[in-house]
Design a protein around this motif. Structure first.
Motif, mmCIF file in Angstrom:
data_model
loop_
_atom_site.group_PDB
_atom_site.id
_atom_site.type_symbol
_atom_site.label_atom_id
_atom_site.label_comp_id
_atom_site.label_asym_id
_atom_site.label_seq_id
_atom_site.Cartn_x
_atom_site.Cartn_y
_atom_site.Cartn_z
ATOM 1 N N SER A 9 0.850 -1.194 0.000
ATOM 2 C CA SER A 9 0.000 0.000 0.000
ATOM 3 C C SER A 9 0.879 1.234 0.000
ATOM 4 O O SER A 9 2.073 1.169 0.289
ATOM 5 C CB SER A 9 -0.934 0.012 1.216
ATOM 6 O OG SER A 9 -0.182 0.154 2.420
ATOM 7 N N GLY A 10 0.285 2.381 -0.350
ATOM 8 C CA GLY A 10 1.007 3.640 -0.325
ATOM 9 C C GLY A 10 1.722 3.947 -1.628
ATOM 10 O O GLY A 10 1.648 3.192 -2.598
ATOM 11 N N PRO A 11 2.460 5.085 -1.680
ATOM 12 C CA PRO A 11 3.124 5.531 -2.906
ATOM 13 C C PRO A 11 4.144 4.534 -3.452
ATOM 14 O O PRO A 11 4.414 4.519 -4.644
ATOM 15 C CB PRO A 11 3.821 6.842 -2.479
ATOM 16 C CG PRO A 11 3.044 7.315 -1.305
ATOM 17 C CD PRO A 11 2.599 6.069 -0.598
ATOM 18 N N GLN A 12 4.730 3.698 -2.584
ATOM 19 C CA GLN A 12 5.727 2.733 -3.035
ATOM 20 C C GLN A 12 5.138 1.335 -3.213
ATOM 21 O O GLN A 12 5.858 0.339 -3.227
ATOM 22 C CB GLN A 12 6.909 2.694 -2.064
ATOM 23 C CG GLN A 12 7.673 4.002 -1.992
ATOM 24 C CD GLN A 12 8.957 3.867 -1.200
ATOM 25 O OE1 GLN A 12 9.686 2.890 -1.308
ATOM 26 N NE2 GLN A 12 9.253 4.863 -0.381
ATOM 27 N N LYS A 13 3.829 1.254 -3.371
ATOM 28 C CA LYS A 13 3.157 -0.030 -3.567
ATOM 29 C C LYS A 13 3.813 -0.807 -4.715
ATOM 30 O O LYS A 13 4.047 -0.276 -5.786
ATOM 31 C CB LYS A 13 1.677 0.194 -3.873
ATOM 32 C CG LYS A 13 0.899 -1.098 -4.094
ATOM 33 C CD LYS A 13 -0.569 -0.791 -4.378
ATOM 34 C CE LYS A 13 -1.353 -2.079 -4.641
ATOM 35 N NZ LYS A 13 -2.788 -1.787 -4.929
ATOM 36 N N GLY A 14 4.100 -2.080 -4.448
ATOM 37 C CA GLY A 14 4.732 -2.935 -5.445
ATOM 38 C C GLY A 14 6.234 -3.019 -5.306
ATOM 39 O O GLY A 14 6.862 -3.912 -5.874
ATOM 40 N N SER A 15 6.840 -2.095 -4.543
ATOM 41 C CA SER A 15 8.284 -2.151 -4.329
ATOM 42 C C SER A 15 8.647 -3.366 -3.490
ATOM 43 O O SER A 15 7.885 -3.795 -2.619
ATOM 44 C CB SER A 15 8.769 -0.887 -3.621
ATOM 45 O OG SER A 15 8.510 0.254 -4.389
ATOM 46 N N ARG A 16 9.822 -3.902 -3.765
ATOM 47 C CA ARG A 16 10.305 -5.063 -3.010
ATOM 48 C C ARG A 16 11.749 -4.851 -2.604
ATOM 49 O O ARG A 16 12.507 -4.180 -3.297
ATOM 50 C CB ARG A 16 10.268 -6.320 -3.890
ATOM 51 C CG ARG A 16 8.930 -6.968 -4.076
ATOM 52 C CD ARG A 16 9.097 -8.134 -5.010
ATOM 53 N NE ARG A 16 8.084 -9.143 -4.855
ATOM 54 C CZ ARG A 16 8.166 -10.354 -5.376
ATOM 55 N NH1 ARG A 16 9.231 -10.700 -6.063
ATOM 56 N NH2 ARG A 16 7.206 -11.229 -5.203
ATOM 57 N N ILE A 17 12.122 -5.452 -1.493
ATOM 58 C CA ILE A 17 13.517 -5.463 -1.098
ATOM 59 C C ILE A 17 13.854 -6.864 -0.617
ATOM 60 O O ILE A 17 13.090 -7.490 0.124
ATOM 61 C CB ILE A 17 13.812 -4.401 -0.011
ATOM 62 C CG1 ILE A 17 15.308 -4.308 0.230
ATOM 63 C CG2 ILE A 17 13.043 -4.668 1.268
ATOM 64 C CD1 ILE A 17 15.711 -3.058 0.994
ATOM 65 N N ARG A 18 14.977 -7.372 -1.091
ATOM 66 C CA ARG A 18 15.367 -8.734 -0.725
ATOM 67 C C ARG A 18 15.925 -8.766 0.692
ATOM 68 O O ARG A 18 16.690 -7.877 1.095
ATOM 69 C CB ARG A 18 16.407 -9.270 -1.710
ATOM 70 C CG ARG A 18 16.769 -10.725 -1.474
ATOM 71 C CD ARG A 18 17.475 -11.302 -2.664
ATOM 72 N NE ARG A 18 17.846 -12.688 -2.444
ATOM 73 C CZ ARG A 18 18.174 -13.531 -3.404
ATOM 74 N NH1 ARG A 18 18.175 -13.120 -4.672
ATOM 75 N NH2 ARG A 18 18.499 -14.782 -3.139
ATOM 76 N N LEU A 19 15.536 -9.783 1.445
ATOM 77 C CA LEU A 19 15.994 -9.943 2.826
ATOM 78 C C LEU A 19 17.124 -10.958 2.839
ATOM 79 O O LEU A 19 16.901 -12.161 2.773
ATOM 80 C CB LEU A 19 14.824 -10.393 3.713
ATOM 81 C CG LEU A 19 13.622 -9.436 3.735
ATOM 82 C CD1 LEU A 19 12.441 -10.074 4.452
ATOM 83 C CD2 LEU A 19 13.998 -8.123 4.394
ATOM 84 N N ASP A 20 18.346 -10.464 2.890
ATOM 85 C CA ASP A 20 19.511 -11.340 2.844
ATOM 86 C C ASP A 20 19.755 -11.977 4.209
ATOM 87 O O ASP A 20 19.647 -11.304 5.246
ATOM 88 C CB ASP A 20 20.746 -10.558 2.415
ATOM 89 C CG ASP A 20 20.616 -9.997 1.012
ATOM 90 O OD1 ASP A 20 20.052 -10.710 0.162
ATOM 91 O OD2 ASP A 20 21.073 -8.869 0.774
ATOM 92 N N PRO A 21 20.109 -13.256 4.253
ATOM 93 C CA PRO A 21 20.361 -13.944 5.529
ATOM 94 C C PRO A 21 21.438 -13.229 6.336
ATOM 95 O O PRO A 21 22.466 -12.819 5.802
ATOM 96 C CB PRO A 21 20.824 -15.341 5.092
ATOM 97 C CG PRO A 21 20.227 -15.532 3.734
ATOM 98 C CD PRO A 21 20.233 -14.172 3.098
#
Length: 317
Positions: A9-21
Motif C-alpha cells: 500500500s502507499g506511494p511505493q506499492k509494489g516495491s520489493r527489497i530482498r531480505l539477505d540472511p
C-alpha cells in the motif's frame, strides 16, 4: 529460497527489497532506516527491523509510536513466514518467498521470478556485470533521494561551478554491485519511466565518467553548442541504431554493452558492438506463455528529440 519484503500500500506499492540472511533490515520514515517511506507520516523514524534465516524472519518493533501489527495483532517481536502481513503506520507489507532465481539455459530469458522487474534484476546481477547506471535526476526528484539515501559510489557527469548549480537536474553515473540495494530500488521504482540507462564496463567509475563526458554536448551546423541527452533511453533507442561503425566504436570504447528499457517495460534492448555498428538484441522479460497472451497492437511511441538546450536548476527539463 529468496525472501522479499513487499510494499502492498502507499506511494511505493509494489516495491520489493530482498531480505539477505544475517542482514538486518530497518524500516521507517527517515533516512536512518534502510527502507525509508517518507510519505507515511504515521510511521516512526525507524519503526521496525526484520532479519531472516532461511525462510523464516524475525520482526522486532523498535519502540515505534503507533506500534507494529503482524497479521492484525500488535507485537513487540514475532517470527514470520511466507504470506504474513505487517502494518506499520499506514503502510502494509507482506513477506514473499520465491523459488530460486536463475537463467533458462541458452534461452536468453529469465525463469523463475514473477515479474519483469524480478527477471531484470537477475540479469543485471548476473550476466550484466560489472554494472553502472546513468541516472537523469531531472526526470524525477526520487532519483536524487535514492542516491543520497543509499550512498553508492556515484558522481555527476557535470563538474565545476556549473555542476554545482545543476546538481539537482544532472545526469549521475553510479556503480552498482551485485548486492546493491540501490539497484533493487531503481528497477522496482524506475524501470519503464525513462530514469536512465544501464551499461557494463571493466573500467572504474572515473574512467567511465571521463569517457561519457565527451558526449554531453554536441555542436549544431550553425555552431551552437547544445546538451545531448544520450542517457535518456528514448534517445538511445533512436541514436545508437543510426550511428556509423566509427561513431559506434567511439561511443562504446571502454563500455561493453548498453542496456535500455524498451517502449514496453516487459522487454529490454541490449546494444553491443563488434566494429560494424551497434548490434541490438531484444530480450523479453516475461515468460513465452505470457508474451503469447499479451496484445501485440499498440500505438507507436513518440521519441523525443536527441538535443536539448542547456538545462536549468529551476525545474525539470
Amino acid at each position: 529460497m529468496p525472501v522479499f519484503l513487499e510494499v502492498r500500500s502507499g506511494p511505493q506499492k509494489g516495491s520489493r527489497i530482498r531480505l539477505d540472511p544475517g542482514r538486518l533490515l530497518r524500516v521507517g520514515r527517515t533516512a536512518r532506516a534502510d527502507l525509508s517511506l517518507a510519505d507515511d507520516t504515521h510511521m516512526s523514524g525507524v519503526h521496525f527491523s526484520l532479519g531472516c534465516e532461511g525462510e523464516s524472519c524475525r520482526l522486532t518493533d523498535l519502540n515505534s509510536r503507533n506500534g507494529t501489527l503482524v497479521n492484525g495483532q500488535t507485537v513487540n517481536t514475532a517470527v514470520l513466514g511466507a504470506g504474513d502481513t505487517i502494518v506499520a503506520g499506514e503502510t502494509t507489507f507482506v513477506v514473499v518467498v520465491e523459488a530460486e532465481e536463475g537463467l533458462a539455459a541458452g534461452a536468453g530469458t529469465v525463469a523463475g521470478p514473477a515479474t519483469p522487474q524480478d527477471r531484470l534484476l537477475v540479469l543485471l546481477r548476473g550476466d550484466f556485470q560489472p554494472l553502472f547506471a546513468i541516472l537523469d535526476a531531472a526526470r524525477d526528484i526520487r532519483i536524487l533521494a535514492l542516491l543520497l539515501h543509499h550512498k553508492e559510489e556515484c558522481q555527476s557527469l557535470y563538474e565545476g561551478a556549473e555542476g554545482a548549480e545543476l546538481a539537482q537536474v544532472a545526469p549521475y553515473l553510479v556503480r552498482l554491485g551485485k548486492d546493491s540495494r540501490l539497484l533493487d530500488a531503481l528497477v522496482k521504482e524506475g524501470w519503464g519511466k525513462s530514469w536512465g540507462v544501464y551499461l557494463t564496463s571493466a573500467g572504474d567509475l572515473q574512467e567511465v565518467r571521463r569517457h561519457l563526458r565527451h558526449f554531453l554536448q554536441v555542436k549544431l551546423p550553425d555552431g551552437e553548442q547544445v546538451y545531448f541527452r544520450f542517457y535518456d533511453p528514448r534517445v538511445m533507442r533512436v541514436f545508437l541504431p543510426s550511428c556509423t561503425a566509427e561513431e559506434t566504436t567511439q561511443f562504446f570504447s571502454p563500455i561493453k554493452r548498453y542496456v535500455v528499457e524498451s517502449e514496453e517495460p516487459d522487454k529490454l534492448w541490449e546494444f553491443t558492438t563488434v566494429g560494424r555498428g551497434a548490434q541490438k538484441k531484444v530480450v523479453p522479460l516475461m515468460p513465452a506463455a505470457a508474451q503469447d497472451t499479451k496484445a501485440m497492437s499498440s500505438a507507436a511511441s513518440t521519441e523525443p528529440t536527441m538535443l536539448i538546450q542547456k538545462p536549468t536548476a529551476e525545474g525539470q527539463r
